[in-house]
Design a protein around this motif. Structure first.
Motif, mmCIF file in Angstrom:
data_model
loop_
_atom_site.group_PDB
_atom_site.id
_atom_site.type_symbol
_atom_site.label_atom_id
_atom_site.label_comp_id
_atom_site.label_asym_id
_atom_site.label_seq_id
_atom_site.Cartn_x
_atom_site.Cartn_y
_atom_site.Cartn_z
ATOM 1 N N LEU A 13 38.018 44.759 46.647
ATOM 2 C CA LEU A 13 38.028 43.587 45.779
ATOM 3 C C LEU A 13 37.174 42.483 46.369
ATOM 4 N N ILE A 14 36.538 41.729 45.492
ATOM 5 C CA ILE A 14 35.809 40.517 45.862
ATOM 6 C C ILE A 14 36.480 39.383 45.106
ATOM 7 N N ASP A 15 37.054 38.450 45.833
ATOM 8 C CA ASP A 15 37.681 37.260 45.254
ATOM 9 C C ASP A 15 38.759 37.601 44.226
ATOM 10 N N ALA A 16 39.461 38.676 44.399
ATOM 11 C CA ALA A 16 40.606 39.084 43.584
ATOM 12 C C ALA A 16 40.305 39.367 42.110
ATOM 13 N N ASN A 17 39.087 39.078 41.620
ATOM 14 C CA ASN A 17 38.804 39.358 40.212
ATOM 15 C C ASN A 17 37.595 40.271 40.010
ATOM 16 N N GLU A 19 36.300 44.092 41.144
ATOM 17 C CA GLU A 19 36.622 45.335 41.829
ATOM 18 C C GLU A 19 35.385 46.225 41.852
ATOM 19 N N ALA A 36 34.380 43.317 36.458
ATOM 20 C CA ALA A 36 34.304 41.875 36.712
ATOM 21 C C ALA A 36 34.413 41.129 35.390
ATOM 22 N N ILE A 40 30.469 36.649 34.801
ATOM 23 C CA ILE A 40 29.832 36.832 36.107
ATOM 24 C C ILE A 40 28.684 37.822 35.947
#
Length: 77
Positions: A13-17, A19, A36, A40
């Motif tokens: 995960l990157i920043d919880a939102n 994957e 995402a 983004i």
């Protein structure tokens, strides 16, 4: 740079939102799946660099050259 190891089917995960999941691993390629939010942008690096180069080139053209090129365009029927 963070370096992590993942196997096929595993993700991070990157920043919880965002994957990133490893879908396939081949001899010369890795296939990733990215989930995402739609707001983004996700681009391959070479596409991003080409876009930046095109924008920079478009700002460097002189009005005289632009007018000359525009004069060569054929009008639509």
């Amino acid at each position: 740079m963070l370096v992590i190891r993942r196997r096929v089917g595993e993700s991070f995960l990157i920043d919880a939102n965002i994957e990133v999941q490893v879908l396939e691993v081949g001899p010369t390629q890795v296939k990733l799946g990215i989930t995402a939010p739609r707001d983004i942008p996700i681009l391959r690096k070479e596409v991003h660099i080409t876009g930046q180069q095109n924008q920079a080139a478009s700002r460097e053209i002189s009005p005289q050259v632009l007018a000359k090129l525009a004069g060569k365009l054929h009008p639509l029927p």
